[in-house]
Enzyme design. Structure first.
Site, PDB file in Angstrom:
ATOM      1  N   HIS A  64     -24.545   6.567  12.703  1.00 50.22           N
ATOM      2  CA  HIS A  64     -25.303   7.766  13.039  1.00 50.22           C
ATOM      3  C   HIS A  64     -24.350   8.837  13.548  1.00 50.22           C
ATOM      4  O   HIS A  64     -23.563   8.604  14.465  1.00 50.22           O
ATOM      5  CB  HIS A  64     -26.355   7.451  14.106  1.00 50.22           C
ATOM      6  CG  HIS A  64     -27.576   6.782  13.563  1.00 50.22           C
ATOM      7  ND1 HIS A  64     -28.775   6.753  14.242  1.00 50.22           N
ATOM      8  CD2 HIS A  64     -27.789   6.131  12.396  1.00 50.22           C
ATOM      9  CE1 HIS A  64     -29.678   6.107  13.523  1.00 50.22           C
ATOM     10  NE2 HIS A  64     -29.093   5.713  12.401  1.00 50.22           N
ATOM     11  N   PRO A  93     -31.814   2.416  30.135  1.00 49.69           N
ATOM     12  CA  PRO A  93     -31.408   2.397  28.727  1.00 49.69           C
ATOM     13  C   PRO A  93     -31.354   3.761  28.052  1.00 49.69           C
ATOM     14  O   PRO A  93     -30.931   3.843  26.902  1.00 49.69           O
ATOM     15  CB  PRO A  93     -32.476   1.507  28.078  1.00 49.69           C
ATOM     16  CG  PRO A  93     -33.670   1.635  28.963  1.00 49.69           C
ATOM     17  CD  PRO A  93     -33.133   1.794  30.350  1.00 49.69           C
ATOM     18  N   LYS A 133     -25.966   2.673  27.232  1.00 45.84           N
ATOM     19  CA  LYS A 133     -24.661   2.342  27.788  1.00 45.84           C
ATOM     20  C   LYS A 133     -24.465   0.877  28.170  1.00 45.84           C
ATOM     21  O   LYS A 133     -23.331   0.437  28.348  1.00 45.84           O
ATOM     22  CB  LYS A 133     -24.389   3.206  29.041  1.00 45.84           C
ATOM     23  CG  LYS A 133     -24.206   4.668  28.738  1.00 45.84           C
ATOM     24  CD  LYS A 133     -22.912   4.912  27.995  1.00 45.84           C
ATOM     25  CE  LYS A 133     -22.847   6.292  27.408  1.00 45.84           C
ATOM     26  NZ  LYS A 133     -22.461   6.306  26.012  1.00 45.84           N
ATOM     27  N   TYR A 169     -35.029  11.707  20.686  1.00 46.70           N
ATOM     28  CA  TYR A 169     -35.336  11.658  22.110  1.00 46.70           C
ATOM     29  C   TYR A 169     -36.309  12.802  22.403  1.00 46.70           C
ATOM     30  O   TYR A 169     -35.950  13.978  22.256  1.00 46.70           O
ATOM     31  CB  TYR A 169     -34.069  11.832  22.950  1.00 46.70           C
ATOM     32  CG  TYR A 169     -33.147  10.634  22.940  1.00 46.70           C
ATOM     33  CD1 TYR A 169     -33.093   9.769  24.033  1.00 46.70           C
ATOM     34  CD2 TYR A 169     -32.306  10.373  21.859  1.00 46.70           C
ATOM     35  CE1 TYR A 169     -32.239   8.679  24.044  1.00 46.70           C
ATOM     36  CE2 TYR A 169     -31.451   9.280  21.854  1.00 46.70           C
ATOM     37  CZ  TYR A 169     -31.424   8.442  22.959  1.00 46.70           C
ATOM     38  OH  TYR A 169     -30.581   7.366  22.962  1.00 46.70           O
ATOM     39  N   TYR A 201     -22.288  10.410  25.062  1.00 43.21           N
ATOM     40  CA  TYR A 201     -23.115   9.507  24.254  1.00 43.21           C
ATOM     41  C   TYR A 201     -22.271   8.648  23.335  1.00 43.21           C
ATOM     42  O   TYR A 201     -22.530   7.443  23.173  1.00 43.21           O
ATOM     43  CB  TYR A 201     -24.123  10.312  23.433  1.00 43.21           C
ATOM     44  CG  TYR A 201     -25.267   9.492  22.888  1.00 43.21           C
ATOM     45  CD1 TYR A 201     -26.497   9.448  23.537  1.00 43.21           C
ATOM     46  CD2 TYR A 201     -25.133   8.737  21.716  1.00 43.21           C
ATOM     47  CE1 TYR A 201     -27.543   8.690  23.050  1.00 43.21           C
ATOM     48  CE2 TYR A 201     -26.168   7.980  21.225  1.00 43.21           C
ATOM     49  CZ  TYR A 201     -27.377   7.957  21.890  1.00 43.21           C
ATOM     50  OH  TYR A 201     -28.415   7.183  21.410  1.00 43.21           O
TER      51      TYR A 201
END
Length: 391
Positions: free
Chosen positions: A72, A293, A297, A201, A385
């Site tokens: 991704h 979550p 990580k 998200y 990220y």
């Protein structure tokens, strides 16, 4: 039994550590309290940072991941019915993430360990770590109904939050830092192709939602729910309807429904234990730290811990110096606290607190607007990220 490194726990951290040590010519024994089937089935994280992917490749454990994992190059943020894509490679100099479930990582590492590595004992319950402050620590464990002792030069506790390893650190030396959140995630697995090709998200006045996936035909989705929610209290219809509400946009995007095969609720908490080392005992992964979550990580932090330990022990073998082993806790904690900070930021950015005010709501939208309109803010998110440097 005797070995150089006794590893408690055959999750991804313990298994990867065994692989790294094997490649470095260092012997180890892995003790796992559960059976193999349980380890290969338990659902956990699914996002691998660029650094984790690189480590698995270097360890010779990435053949199936490279074949079946989903690379991704970004995520999508949704708020106020708007959509904003964060382009990872453009913001980070080429880094990305890979969707590949923890269960699959464990399967790959177990197969390699059983074929090439040292002993991996399933249904071997660690009872205690003794002598951590000496140069001959031992792990007392029970296997096939018989108690035994594993003598080690070093012990690495990869046995999770409820394991025995952390209990061997004297209370007077321990400091803990913790935050609990008044909400959790209702997660589902569904037999339906993901409705978007990257993670989504979503910040919504009704609460957070996440669209993820496990494969091209299996979707993984989450809803923010009150703390203590019973997953079975939500019908399949209620879950899909609520997901549709929270993912709503002003364009013609639609959420595809399918049979739900699994439901569970994940509590949200942040936790750090300092130090991560006592004598010859080293803590790794959830034994030392937990993150909510939202930032993806947990697994990746555990990988950083065991890579740091393996490098330090190999350095000692080459040079006779304990310098890197002595620095283990401080080295890991720098990365841990950055991950805690990012996970907290993502959680407070996207979740609606039960006592949120209209002022709080506007602040969240303003923070998201800043990310969508500022390359500097967007880059900070993308760099965190895709992963902080290991070591």
């Amino acid at each position: 039994m005797r070995t150089t490194v006794g590893i408690i726990g055959a999750g991804p951290a313990g298994l990867l550590l065994a692989r790294l040590l094997h490649n470095a010519g260092i012997d180890s024994v892995v003790l796992e309290s559960r059976d193999r089937d349980y380890v290969e089935r338990r659902q956990r994280a699914g996002i691998l940072e660029q650094g984790t992917v690189d480590v698995l490749r270097a360890a010779g454990a990435a053949e199936r991941m490279d074949r079946e994992g989903l690379r991704h190059d970004g995520i999508e943020l949704r708020f106020d019915r708007r959509r904003h894509r964060v382009d990872f490679p453009a913001l980070t100099g080429g880094r990305s993430v890979t969707v590949y479930a923890q269960t699959e990582v464990c399967k790959d590492l177990i197969a390699l360990q059983l074929q090439e590595g040292g002993p991996l004992l399933f249904e071997a319950e660690a009872l205690a770590v003794e002598g951590a402050g000496t140069d001959r620590p031992v792990v007392r464990f029970r296997h096939e109904g018989v108690e035994d002792v594993l003598e080690c030069d070093y012990v690495v506790g990869c046995d999770g939050f409820w394991g025995v390893a952390r209990k061997a650190v004297p209370a007077g030396l321990s400091r803990t830092f913790e935050r609990t959140y008044p909400f959790g995630w209702l997660g589902i697995l569904a037999d339906v192709a993901p409705s978007h090709d990257e993670l989504v998200y979503a910040r919504h006045d009704r609460g957070f939602a996440l669209l993820s996936m496990r494969s091209p035909s299996v979707s993984r989705l989450y809803l923010q729910v009150p703390e203590g929610t019973d997953a079975q209290a939500w019908s399949d219809e209620e879950i899909w309807t609520e997901l549709e509400r929270r993912f709503e946009t002003d364009d013609d995007w639609t959420l595809q429904r399918g049979p739900i095969t699994q439901k569970s609720v994940t509590p949200m908490r942040s936790y750090v234990h300092e130090p991560m080392r006592h004598g010859r005992l080293f803590l790794a992964g959830d034994a030392a730290h937990i993150v909510p979550p939202t930032g993806a990580k947990g697994l990746n932090l555990a990988v950083g811990d065991v890579v740091t330990f393996a490098r330090a022990l190999a350095h000692r073998r080459r040079t006779g110096s304990d310098e890197l082993l002595d620095a283990y806790s401080a080295t890991c904690l720098r990365r841990v606290w950055q991950a805690e900070r990012f996970s907290y930021d993502m959680t407070t950015l996207l979740h609606r607190a039960p006592d949120a005010t209209p002022f709080d709501d506007r602040l969240q939208v303003a923070r998201l607007d800043r990310i969508a309109s500022s390359r500097a803010a967007e880059t900070d998110l993308a760099e965190a990220y895709t992963g902080f440097p290991i070591g």
